[in-house]
Design a protein around this motif. Structure first.
Motif, PDB file in Angstrom:
ATOM      1  N   GLY A  10       0.945  -1.282   0.023  1.00 27.49           N
ATOM      2  CA  GLY A  10      -0.047   0.038  -0.240  1.00 27.49           C
ATOM      3  C   GLY A  10       0.955   1.322   0.067  1.00 27.49           C
ATOM      4  O   GLY A  10       2.037   1.294   0.466  1.00 27.49           O
ATOM      5  N   THR A  11       0.422   2.236  -0.588  1.00 26.05           N
ATOM      6  CA  THR A  11       1.197   3.374  -0.559  1.00 26.05           C
ATOM      7  C   THR A  11       0.287   4.703  -0.733  1.00 26.05           C
ATOM      8  O   THR A  11       0.818   5.686  -0.805  1.00 26.05           O
ATOM      9  N   VAL A  12      -0.850   4.821  -0.396  1.00 31.31           N
ATOM     10  CA  VAL A  12      -1.769   5.860  -0.224  1.00 31.31           C
ATOM     11  C   VAL A  12      -2.124   6.230   0.900  1.00 31.31           C
ATOM     12  O   VAL A  12      -2.519   5.483   1.889  1.00 31.31           O
ATOM     13  N   SER A  13      -2.586   7.470   1.244  1.00 35.94           N
ATOM     14  CA  SER A  13      -3.039   8.011   2.471  1.00 35.94           C
ATOM     15  C   SER A  13      -4.051   9.275   2.427  1.00 35.94           C
ATOM     16  O   SER A  13      -4.153   9.727   1.328  1.00 35.94           O
ATOM     17  N   PRO A  14      -4.733   9.515   3.255  1.00 33.40           N
ATOM     18  CA  PRO A  14      -4.774   8.950   4.809  1.00 33.40           C
ATOM     19  C   PRO A  14      -5.659   7.773   4.754  1.00 33.40           C
ATOM     20  O   PRO A  14      -5.761   7.285   6.006  1.00 33.40           O
ATOM     21  N   TYR A  15      -6.515   7.155   3.783  1.00 36.88           N
ATOM     22  CA  TYR A  15      -7.212   6.165   3.839  1.00 36.88           C
ATOM     23  C   TYR A  15      -7.171   5.465   2.900  1.00 36.88           C
ATOM     24  O   TYR A  15      -6.910   5.759   1.709  1.00 36.88           O
ATOM     25  N   PRO A  16      -7.868   4.136   2.710  1.00 39.28           N
ATOM     26  CA  PRO A  16      -7.742   3.468   1.370  1.00 39.28           C
ATOM     27  C   PRO A  16      -8.561   3.879   0.263  1.00 39.28           C
ATOM     28  O   PRO A  16      -9.495   4.236   0.857  1.00 39.28           O
ATOM     29  N   LYS A  17      -8.207   3.904  -0.858  1.00 37.27           N
ATOM     30  CA  LYS A  17      -8.813   4.493  -2.096  1.00 37.27           C
ATOM     31  C   LYS A  17      -9.105   3.425  -3.088  1.00 37.27           C
ATOM     32  O   LYS A  17      -8.165   2.987  -3.701  1.00 37.27           O
ATOM     33  N   GLY A  18     -10.103   2.950  -3.117  1.00 38.77           N
ATOM     34  CA  GLY A  18     -10.537   1.891  -4.178  1.00 38.77           C
ATOM     35  C   GLY A  18      -9.466   0.635  -4.064  1.00 38.77           C
ATOM     36  O   GLY A  18      -9.735  -0.190  -2.936  1.00 38.77           O
ATOM     37  N   ILE A  19      -8.840   0.384  -4.847  1.00 34.35           N
ATOM     38  CA  ILE A  19      -7.906  -1.071  -4.811  1.00 34.35           C
ATOM     39  C   ILE A  19      -6.761  -0.681  -4.187  1.00 34.35           C
ATOM     40  O   ILE A  19      -5.791  -1.545  -4.028  1.00 34.35           O
ATOM     41  N   HIS A  20      -6.427   0.763  -3.772  1.00 36.77           N
ATOM     42  CA  HIS A  20      -5.181   1.261  -3.061  1.00 36.77           C
ATOM     43  C   HIS A  20      -5.197   1.258  -1.710  1.00 36.77           C
ATOM     44  O   HIS A  20      -6.082   1.508  -1.003  1.00 36.77           O
ATOM     45  N   ASN A  21      -4.262   0.632  -0.888  1.00 33.72           N
ATOM     46  CA  ASN A  21      -3.961   0.542   0.501  1.00 33.72           C
ATOM     47  C   ASN A  21      -3.296   1.532   1.000  1.00 33.72           C
ATOM     48  O   ASN A  21      -2.443   2.095   0.410  1.00 33.72           O
ATOM     49  N   CYS A  22      -3.566   1.558   2.416  1.00 29.19           N
ATOM     50  CA  CYS A  22      -2.515   2.892   2.954  1.00 29.19           C
ATOM     51  C   CYS A  22      -1.249   1.918   3.131  1.00 29.19           C
ATOM     52  O   CYS A  22      -1.015   0.841   2.792  1.00 29.19           O
ATOM     53  N   PRO A  23      -0.061   2.751   3.599  1.00 27.68           N
ATOM     54  CA  PRO A  23       1.239   2.523   3.627  1.00 27.68           C
ATOM     55  C   PRO A  23       1.669   0.883   4.223  1.00 27.68           C
ATOM     56  O   PRO A  23       1.021   0.800   5.314  1.00 27.68           O
ATOM     57  N   GLY A  24       2.370   0.092   3.422  1.00 22.05           N
ATOM     58  CA  GLY A  24       3.089  -1.008   4.137  1.00 22.05           C
ATOM     59  C   GLY A  24       4.020  -1.656   2.928  1.00 22.05           C
ATOM     60  O   GLY A  24       3.471  -1.434   1.763  1.00 22.05           O
ATOM     61  N   PHE A  25       4.893  -2.102   3.441  1.00 22.60           N
ATOM     62  CA  PHE A  25       5.877  -2.767   2.337  1.00 22.60           C
ATOM     63  C   PHE A  25       6.486  -4.141   3.004  1.00 22.60           C
ATOM     64  O   PHE A  25       6.709  -4.107   4.287  1.00 22.60           O
ATOM     65  N   LEU A  26       6.494  -5.187   2.302  1.00 20.19           N
ATOM     66  CA  LEU A  26       6.869  -6.462   2.787  1.00 20.19           C
ATOM     67  C   LEU A  26       8.204  -6.516   2.153  1.00 20.19           C
ATOM     68  O   LEU A  26       8.478  -6.786   0.778  1.00 20.19           O
ATOM     69  N   ILE A  27       9.300  -6.770   3.083  1.00 21.09           N
ATOM     70  CA  ILE A  27      10.564  -7.223   2.748  1.00 21.09           C
ATOM     71  C   ILE A  27      11.052  -8.535   3.351  1.00 21.09           C
ATOM     72  O   ILE A  27      10.742  -8.715   4.279  1.00 21.09           O
ATOM     73  N   GLU A  28      11.487  -9.372   2.139  1.00 22.42           N
ATOM     74  CA  GLU A  28      11.839 -10.443   2.431  1.00 22.42           C
ATOM     75  C   GLU A  28      13.360 -10.660   2.235  1.00 22.42           C
ATOM     76  O   GLU A  28      13.747 -10.564   1.042  1.00 22.42           O
TER      77      GLU A  28
END
Length: 105
Positions: A10-28
């Motif tokens: 997710g990369t949008v703020s301040p709330y989820p918009k459509g198919i876009h989520n608020c910030p989060g990155f999974l690092i493996e």
């Protein structure tokens, strides 16, 4: 050579918009995983319970759009642990200072 995989959740703020989520990155890297921020909707793209194994969560600051799904992950961890599908607890790292944002409505 071992590779680091970074998946934007997710990369949008301040709330989820459509198919876009608020910030989060999974690092493996190898068997370890880092979730950098846990914004609203970002956990919908995780693979449960596999992505909970060896997971470390780092919250960068206390804005609700960066930690909105944290309680959902805590509860998922509890459920999968009780089902025997998750052995270790998720490790959560929070900023030591910056608590003034918890007073936001």
């Amino acid at each position: 050579m071992k590779e680091i995989k970074i998946t934007p959740l997710g990369t949008v703020s301040p709330y989820p918009k459509g198919i876009h989520n608020c910030p989060g990155f999974l690092i493996e890297y190898e068997e370890e995983k880092i979730l950098l921020d846990c914004g609203n909707g970002s956990t919908s793209l995780l693979n449960f319970p596999n992505d909970l194994k060896n997971l470390h969560i780092f919250i960068t600051h206390y804005h609700k759009d960066h930690l909105g799904d944290l309680s959902a992950l805590q509860y998922a961890s509890f459920v999968y642990h009780n089902l025997g599908l998750l052995e270790e607890k998720i490790k959560i790292y929070l900023p030591e200072k910056d608590f003034q944002y918890t007073k936001l409505a």
